[in-house]
Design a protein around this motif. Structure first.
Motif, short mmCIF file in Angstrom:
data_model
loop_
_atom_site.label_atom_id
_atom_site.label_comp_id
_atom_site.label_asym_id
_atom_site.label_seq_id
_atom_site.Cartn_x
_atom_site.Cartn_y
_atom_site.Cartn_z
N GLU A 2 67.88 115.20 14.48
CA GLU A 2 66.74 114.31 14.72
C GLU A 2 67.08 113.30 15.80
O GLU A 2 68.26 113.04 16.06
CB GLU A 2 66.37 113.59 13.41
CG GLU A 2 65.82 114.58 12.40
CD GLU A 2 65.38 113.94 11.09
OE1 GLU A 2 65.60 112.73 10.90
OE2 GLU A 2 64.80 114.68 10.28
N GLU B 72 70.11 110.67 15.89
CA GLU B 72 71.01 111.06 14.80
C GLU B 72 72.27 111.70 15.40
O GLU B 72 72.18 112.48 16.34
CB GLU B 72 70.28 112.07 13.90
CG GLU B 72 71.03 112.45 12.64
CD GLU B 72 70.24 113.39 11.75
OE1 GLU B 72 70.17 113.13 10.54
OE2 GLU B 72 69.67 114.38 12.27
N CYS C 255 73.60 114.51 10.94
CA CYS C 255 72.65 115.62 10.77
C CYS C 255 73.21 116.65 9.80
O CYS C 255 72.52 117.07 8.87
CB CYS C 255 72.38 116.27 12.13
SG CYS C 255 71.40 117.77 12.00
#
Ligand SMILES: Nc1nc2c([nH]c(=O)n2[C@H]2C[C@H](O)[C@@H](COP(=O)(O)OP(=O)(O)OP(=O)(O)O)O2)c(=O)[nH]1
Length: 71
Positions: free
Chosen positions: A38, A41, A46
């Protein structure tokens, strides 16, 4: 380019692979568990998030393998 992390879990000379559900994109394909990174991130965050979501496990990461690009 889509950025994805996945984890390789090895124990007793066996490696964990998972099968995608019939409802997912790429249905029923085998994969190493993981998913898309994301925005903002880190790769590590993640991977830990995806493994918790998919497998319900809290993991520590041992080491990174070489990244791979494919189409
Ligand atoms: N997890 C995983 N994904 C892989 C592997 N090899 C490979 O090409 N992929 C591709 C399939 C998907 O296009 C992408 C991962 O996306 P995903 O749909 O599983 O990610 P996600 O969990 O974030 O999914 P979502 O929230 O969008 O539903 O990477 C692999 O070994 N493991």
């Amino acid at each position: 380019m889509l950025q994805v992390t996945c984890g390789m879990f090895e124990k007793n000379k066996k490696v964990l692979i998972c099968q995608r559900s019939a409802k997912m994109k790429h249905p029923m394909k085998w994969e190493f568990p993981g998913g898309k990174i994301e925005p903002e991130e880190s790769k590590e965050d993640c991977l830990q998030r995806e493994i918790k979501e998919e497998l319900g496990m809290i993991i520590t990461i041992d080491r990174a393998l070489n990244p791979v690009e494919h189409q």
